[in-house]
Design a protein around this motif. Sequence first.
Motif, PDB file in Angstrom:
ATOM      1  N   THR A 150     -13.202   6.739  60.124  1.00 55.57           N
ATOM      2  CA  THR A 150     -12.712   5.930  59.006  1.00 55.57           C
ATOM      3  C   THR A 150     -12.478   6.818  57.789  1.00 55.57           C
ATOM      4  O   THR A 150     -12.860   7.995  57.774  1.00 55.57           O
ATOM      5  CB  THR A 150     -13.707   4.815  58.621  1.00 55.57           C
ATOM      6  N   VAL A 151     -11.871   6.235  56.781  1.00 56.00           N
ATOM      7  CA  VAL A 151     -11.717   6.897  55.485  1.00 56.00           C
ATOM      8  C   VAL A 151     -12.156   5.902  54.418  1.00 56.00           C
ATOM      9  O   VAL A 151     -11.835   4.711  54.490  1.00 56.00           O
ATOM     10  CB  VAL A 151     -10.268   7.379  55.250  1.00 56.00           C
ATOM     11  N   VAL A 152     -12.948   6.392  53.472  1.00 57.21           N
ATOM     12  CA  VAL A 152     -13.475   5.546  52.398  1.00 57.21           C
ATOM     13  C   VAL A 152     -12.729   5.884  51.106  1.00 57.21           C
ATOM     14  O   VAL A 152     -12.574   7.062  50.754  1.00 57.21           O
ATOM     15  CB  VAL A 152     -14.989   5.747  52.221  1.00 57.21           C
ATOM     16  N   ILE A 153     -12.302   4.846  50.396  1.00 60.82           N
ATOM     17  CA  ILE A 153     -11.433   5.022  49.227  1.00 60.82           C
ATOM     18  C   ILE A 153     -12.148   4.550  47.968  1.00 60.82           C
ATOM     19  O   ILE A 153     -12.665   3.429  47.913  1.00 60.82           O
ATOM     20  CB  ILE A 153     -10.127   4.230  49.404  1.00 60.82           C
ATOM     21  N   HIS A 154     -12.166   5.437  46.970  1.00 62.11           N
ATOM     22  CA  HIS A 154     -12.692   5.099  45.646  1.00 62.11           C
ATOM     23  C   HIS A 154     -11.630   5.482  44.609  1.00 62.11           C
ATOM     24  O   HIS A 154     -11.127   6.615  44.628  1.00 62.11           O
ATOM     25  CB  HIS A 154     -13.979   5.870  45.342  1.00 62.11           C
ATOM     26  N   GLY A 155     -11.317   4.568  43.714  1.00 71.19           N
ATOM     27  CA  GLY A 155     -10.360   4.917  42.665  1.00 71.19           C
ATOM     28  C   GLY A 155      -9.839   3.705  41.924  1.00 71.19           C
ATOM     29  O   GLY A 155     -10.240   2.567  42.178  1.00 71.19           O
ATOM     30  N   ARG A 156      -8.972   3.980  40.969  1.00 70.47           N
ATOM     31  CA  ARG A 156      -8.341   2.952  40.152  1.00 70.47           C
ATOM     32  C   ARG A 156      -6.840   3.222  40.117  1.00 70.47           C
ATOM     33  O   ARG A 156      -6.414   4.356  39.928  1.00 70.47           O
ATOM     34  CB  ARG A 156      -8.877   2.959  38.714  1.00 70.47           C
ATOM     35  N   LYS A 157      -6.068   2.180  40.288  1.00 72.31           N
ATOM     36  CA  LYS A 157      -4.617   2.266  40.161  1.00 72.31           C
ATOM     37  C   LYS A 157      -4.161   1.274  39.099  1.00 72.31           C
ATOM     38  O   LYS A 157      -4.812   0.238  38.876  1.00 72.31           O
ATOM     39  CB  LYS A 157      -3.924   1.959  41.493  1.00 72.31           C
ATOM     40  N   CYS A 158      -3.062   1.578  38.437  1.00 77.68           N
ATOM     41  CA  CYS A 158      -2.575   0.670  37.397  1.00 77.68           C
ATOM     42  C   CYS A 158      -1.075   0.450  37.538  1.00 77.68           C
ATOM     43  O   CYS A 158      -0.357   1.270  38.112  1.00 77.68           O
ATOM     44  CB  CYS A 158      -2.912   1.206  36.003  1.00 77.68           C
ATOM     45  N   TRP A 159      -0.633  -0.676  37.016  1.00 78.63           N
ATOM     46  CA  TRP A 159       0.788  -1.031  36.998  1.00 78.63           C
ATOM     47  C   TRP A 159       1.441  -0.877  38.368  1.00 78.63           C
ATOM     48  O   TRP A 159       2.504  -0.276  38.511  1.00 78.63           O
ATOM     49  CB  TRP A 159       1.536  -0.198  35.954  1.00 78.63           C
ATOM     50  N   THR A 160       0.770  -1.407  39.369  1.00 78.44           N
ATOM     51  CA  THR A 160       1.324  -1.382  40.720  1.00 78.44           C
ATOM     52  C   THR A 160       2.228  -2.587  40.903  1.00 78.44           C
ATOM     53  O   THR A 160       1.764  -3.728  40.970  1.00 78.44           O
ATOM     54  CB  THR A 160       0.193  -1.390  41.771  1.00 78.44           C
ATOM     55  N   THR A 161       3.524  -2.346  40.965  1.00 85.26           N
ATOM     56  CA  THR A 161       4.507  -3.422  41.070  1.00 85.26           C
ATOM     57  C   THR A 161       4.394  -4.136  42.402  1.00 85.26           C
ATOM     58  O   THR A 161       4.233  -3.497  43.444  1.00 85.26           O
ATOM     59  CB  THR A 161       5.925  -2.855  40.894  1.00 85.26           C
ATOM     60  N   ALA A 162       4.479  -5.458  42.359  1.00 86.02           N
ATOM     61  CA  ALA A 162       4.473  -6.334  43.535  1.00 86.02           C
ATOM     62  C   ALA A 162       3.125  -6.415  44.237  1.00 86.02           C
ATOM     63  O   ALA A 162       3.011  -7.029  45.288  1.00 86.02           O
ATOM     64  CB  ALA A 162       5.555  -5.918  44.541  1.00 86.02           C
ATOM     65  N   ALA A 163       2.098  -5.825  43.657  1.00 87.41           N
ATOM     66  CA  ALA A 163       0.783  -5.851  44.298  1.00 87.41           C
ATOM     67  C   ALA A 163       0.254  -7.269  44.454  1.00 87.41           C
ATOM     68  O   ALA A 163      -0.413  -7.594  45.449  1.00 87.41           O
ATOM     69  CB  ALA A 163      -0.206  -5.006  43.507  1.00 87.41           C
ATOM     70  N   VAL A 164       0.547  -8.139  43.481  1.00 91.24           N
ATOM     71  CA  VAL A 164       0.007  -9.497  43.491  1.00 91.24           C
ATOM     72  C   VAL A 164       0.424 -10.255  44.752  1.00 91.24           C
ATOM     73  O   VAL A 164      -0.357 -11.032  45.304  1.00 91.24           O
ATOM     74  CB  VAL A 164       0.452 -10.259  42.227  1.00 91.24           C
ATOM     75  N   SER A 165       1.633 -10.013  45.224  1.00 90.46           N
ATOM     76  CA  SER A 165       2.138 -10.746  46.386  1.00 90.46           C
ATOM     77  C   SER A 165       2.047  -9.957  47.689  1.00 90.46           C
ATOM     78  O   SER A 165       2.413 -10.470  48.751  1.00 90.46           O
ATOM     79  CB  SER A 165       3.602 -11.149  46.152  1.00 90.46           C
ATOM     80  N   SER A 166       1.560  -8.738  47.638  1.00 89.30           N
ATOM     81  CA  SER A 166       1.636  -7.855  48.805  1.00 89.30           C
ATOM     82  C   SER A 166       0.531  -8.107  49.826  1.00 89.30           C
ATOM     83  O   SER A 166      -0.576  -8.511  49.492  1.00 89.30           O
ATOM     84  CB  SER A 166       1.590  -6.393  48.359  1.00 89.30           C
ATOM     85  N   HIS A 207       3.031  -7.259  38.780  1.00 83.81           N
ATOM     86  CA  HIS A 207       2.311  -6.033  38.435  1.00 83.81           C
ATOM     87  C   HIS A 207       0.800  -6.292  38.439  1.00 83.81           C
ATOM     88  O   HIS A 207       0.348  -7.342  37.984  1.00 83.81           O
ATOM     89  CB  HIS A 207       2.704  -5.539  37.044  1.00 83.81           C
ATOM     90  N   ALA A 208       0.049  -5.308  38.908  1.00 79.45           N
ATOM     91  CA  ALA A 208      -1.415  -5.469  38.904  1.00 79.45           C
ATOM     92  C   ALA A 208      -2.089  -4.116  38.770  1.00 79.45           C
ATOM     93  O   ALA A 208      -1.554  -3.079  39.177  1.00 79.45           O
ATOM     94  CB  ALA A 208      -1.891  -6.159  40.178  1.00 79.45           C
ATOM     95  N   HIS A 209      -3.270  -4.131  38.167  1.00 80.23           N
ATOM     96  CA  HIS A 209      -4.180  -3.001  38.218  1.00 80.23           C
ATOM     97  C   HIS A 209      -5.078  -3.218  39.438  1.00 80.23           C
ATOM     98  O   HIS A 209      -5.398  -4.361  39.801  1.00 80.23           O
ATOM     99  CB  HIS A 209      -5.029  -2.941  36.947  1.00 80.23           C
ATOM    100  N   ILE A 210      -5.470  -2.130  40.077  1.00 83.18           N
ATOM    101  CA  ILE A 210      -6.201  -2.250  41.339  1.00 83.18           C
ATOM    102  C   ILE A 210      -7.477  -1.414  41.285  1.00 83.18           C
ATOM    103  O   ILE A 210      -7.433  -0.225  40.945  1.00 83.18           O
ATOM    104  CB  ILE A 210      -5.337  -1.771  42.531  1.00 83.18           C
TER     105      ILE A 210
END
Length: 391
Positions: A150-166, A207-210
Amino acid sequence: MPDRVLEQYAPRPAGPRLSELRELVRGTIAGHADTWDTEGVIPVEVLRELGRTGVLCAQVDSAYGGLGATSLENGEFTAFVGGLCSSTRSVMTSQGMAAWAIRRLGDRRQRREQLPALAQGKLAAVAMSEPWAGSDLAAMRTELRPEGDTVVIHGRKCWTTAAVSSDLLVVFGRYQGGGAAVLVPTRAPGVRLRPVPAPVGCRAAGHAHIDLDGVRVPAADILGGGGPSISLLVTAALSYGRFSVAWGCVGILRACLAAAAGHAVTREQFGVTINRHQLVARHLAELYVAEQAATRSCEHASRCWDDNSPEVVAATVLAKYTSARHAAAGAATAMQILASAGADDHGVVARAFRDAKLMEIIEGSNEICQLLLAEHAISNTERDTVEGPTS
């Protein structure tokens, strides 16, 4: 608005299959863009309906169930959608970027599993920008840490377009001394979406921050196994994004030109329609020149893309820079022509006035594009100095 004005600035045909779908898409979007913009959301069932037609990522090969459009065909269709609703076009850009990243970076199994789904209604977004890494992609902090299979992910993303519906995120981050992109379901444990509450433009694009807190996915979902530098990886997705935004700006300009010209030939002041006033006529001429300049730069970039030209990266940056600048200025010009008729925060020109400004920032700001183009100019000069100018 007189029909002759609308016809004069109508978008050009796309490929045969996309042309067949144009009226379906127009019927889906037309009349709803203002409502979506006001409410800040495009209904997900609308996006799935569009997704099932294949238009959200029209360049996916027919071998994977896509439309197999050329860059030029897809570009003209992107302009068509951009003229109707920039928020919908933004979702197209996001979906196309995700599909392009999987096509360029993914292995055979990943392409076979993901591309048909994206061409038939599955929705995806590309999680790239971070609070501390916008233009400076080398500053990206999101970590992809391998743990067994597996791979474990830690982080923050911002202004990700279309994330809300993805349904799916293509997440870029640091991986084993290099970079990687990994496929992450939006419903995976540890994924938290925080919708951007009131964006200035493209308000309905989702758009969403993640937040990615210990998200665990199969190591097999690292696209192509990972390894190259982050900048090299991101360039693959950004090139498509810049191309799509550039063509979307052509659509903005065409919509503004049609609205401004239609208003100018019907609105009377001082006994004549305002298009007879020379200063208004100058504004219309500038809008026309802007639309033509943006169109030609995008056509050149698409031809470079379709021909696999080594100039494609520079041509795409040039198209994005030219089109975004003209769209922002052109929307302001259209607003000036409409005057009080455009001051209500509804309608194509009001939306364009807000949406176009964001186009000068996303997928490489004007300033970043200028730096890239300056580097290209210097590189060409150095090459000509060594090899001699080409005829």
